[in-house]
Design an enzyme around this catalytic site. Structure first.
Site, mmCIF file in Angstrom:
data_model
loop_
_atom_site.group_PDB
_atom_site.id
_atom_site.type_symbol
_atom_site.label_atom_id
_atom_site.label_comp_id
_atom_site.label_asym_id
_atom_site.label_seq_id
_atom_site.Cartn_x
_atom_site.Cartn_y
_atom_site.Cartn_z
ATOM 1 N N GLN A 1 -4.394 -1.518 9.846
ATOM 2 C CA GLN A 1 -4.552 -2.986 9.527
ATOM 3 C C GLN A 1 -4.611 -3.602 10.094
ATOM 4 O OE1 GLN A 1 -3.723 -3.315 5.812
ATOM 5 N NE2 GLN A 1 -3.983 -5.333 6.199
ATOM 6 N N ASP B 1 -10.949 2.472 3.686
ATOM 7 C CA ASP B 1 -11.127 0.477 3.177
ATOM 8 C C ASP B 1 -12.783 0.472 2.746
ATOM 9 O OD1 ASP B 1 -9.231 -1.019 3.726
ATOM 10 O OD2 ASP B 1 -9.029 -1.586 5.227
ATOM 11 N N LYS C 1 0.592 -0.861 0.366
ATOM 12 C CA LYS C 1 0.107 0.348 0.255
ATOM 13 C C LYS C 1 0.738 1.507 0.198
ATOM 14 C CE LYS C 1 -3.892 -2.158 2.495
ATOM 15 N NZ LYS C 1 -4.438 -3.161 3.955
#
Ligand code: NAP
Length: 281
Positions: free
Chosen positions: A97, A120, A53
């Site tokens: 995460q 996300d 990322k």
């Protein structure tokens, strides 16, 4: 022989477009997008995802910050950081995460992120919007799969789709996106009986279970579209999907490879949702 649904190629093209847009902003003196990623602990898989990322953000040319925090970080400290980033006008996207260490309540953390900065797409508000058919931020993996199907002119309306797996991050939102695209969708899971009978009738099969090479050719009908979300490491370290690629690709009409299929699209959608936030500021 199936046509390869090349996620790497499409991801590169989409990232190049984002890069050009961001570069124009730079020339005009406009503030660049910024993504903050919070990684807690030493999970090897998570470290790889975060690195990818970071690399994509760098390639596109916007700011990214990765907070690598120790395993023993408290929930209170994590929530404090999220609050700080929610209030920071320079930050467009916040991503924590997953998975989180056991002592941290994942639901509480996802709820704490400003839904507008939830690039996300896992915030319950964004999930809720998706499930009432008014999507805003989307979970990146299913979103990327829809873009990949669209770019390859794969018809979805009226088709029968089977989604294998019902996780909140892949299976459920995937099923909802297919439903919104007018497919007739069956969601299956580990309690599903006679799975093969269902998959053999499906025009589109999405596999997201995390079992190496689970889906073999006898699960599909001739000409089915097969999307493999799985990412499993073999003992020798190489990556395989949930689909037995060599044999399924002989029978399918389209198939995603692993690596180079869904993975690059997931990251690209994350980048796109971050840039979108900065674009409409
Ligand atoms: P997960 O949370 O572990 O969920 C797995 C799902 O598969 C569960 O719903 C489970 O059913 C179902 N399942 C397990 N065995 C099954 C079987 N034999 N038959 C039918 N259903 C079965 O996994 P996830 O987070 O969705 O991830 C799935 C895979 O995708 C993993 O390999 C992960 O690494 C990969 N992934 C890839 C990307 C990417 O960008 N490429 C992104 C996310 C995830 P129950 O609900 O009944 O337990």
């Amino acid at each position: 022989m199936a046509k390869k649904l090349d996620g790497r190629l499409l991801a590169d093209q989409l990232q190049e477009k984002l890069k050009q847009e961001v570069s124009e902003w730079k020339h005009k003196g406009k503030r660049l997008p910024k993504l903050v990623v919070i990684l807690i602990g030493e999970d090897v898989g998570s470290q790889v995802y975060v690195k990818n990322k970071e690399a994509a953000a760098k390639k596109i040319g916007f700011h990214s910050q990765v907070d690598r925090l120790p395993e023993e970080t408290t929930e209170k400290e994590l929530l404090r950081r999220i609050k700080e980033y929610n209030e920071d006008q320079q930050i467009d996207g916040i991503l924590v995460q997953l998975p989180l260490p056991k002592h941290i309540n994942e639901e509480k953390v996802l709820l704490a992120i400003d839904a507008k900065k939830d690039v996300d797409g896992f915030h319950p508000l964004n999930m809720g919007k998706l499930f009432i058919g008014e999507p805003d931020k989307l979970p990146c993996t299913p979103y990327g799969i829809m873009e990949l199907l669209k770019a390859n002119n794969i018809e979805i309306a009226g088709k029968s789709a089977v989604v294998i797996g019902r996780s909140n991050i892949v299976g459920k939102p995937m099923a909802q996106l297919l439903l919104m695209a007018d497919a007739t969708v069956t969601v299956t899971h580990s309690y599903t009986k006679k799975l093969k009978e269902l998959t053999k009738k499906a025009d589109i099969i999405i596999v997201a279970i995390g079992h190496a090479e689970f889906l073999t050719a006898d699960y599909i009908k001739e000409g089915a579209v097969v999307v493999d979300v799985g990412m499993n490491r073999h003992s020798d370290g190489h990556l395989v999907g949930d689909v037995k690629y060599d044999e399924v690709s002989q029978k399918a009409s389209f198939i995603t490879p692993v690596p180079g299929g869904v993975g690059p699209m997931t990251i690209t959608m994350l980048m796109e949702q971050t840039v979108n936030n900065a674009r409409f500021e």
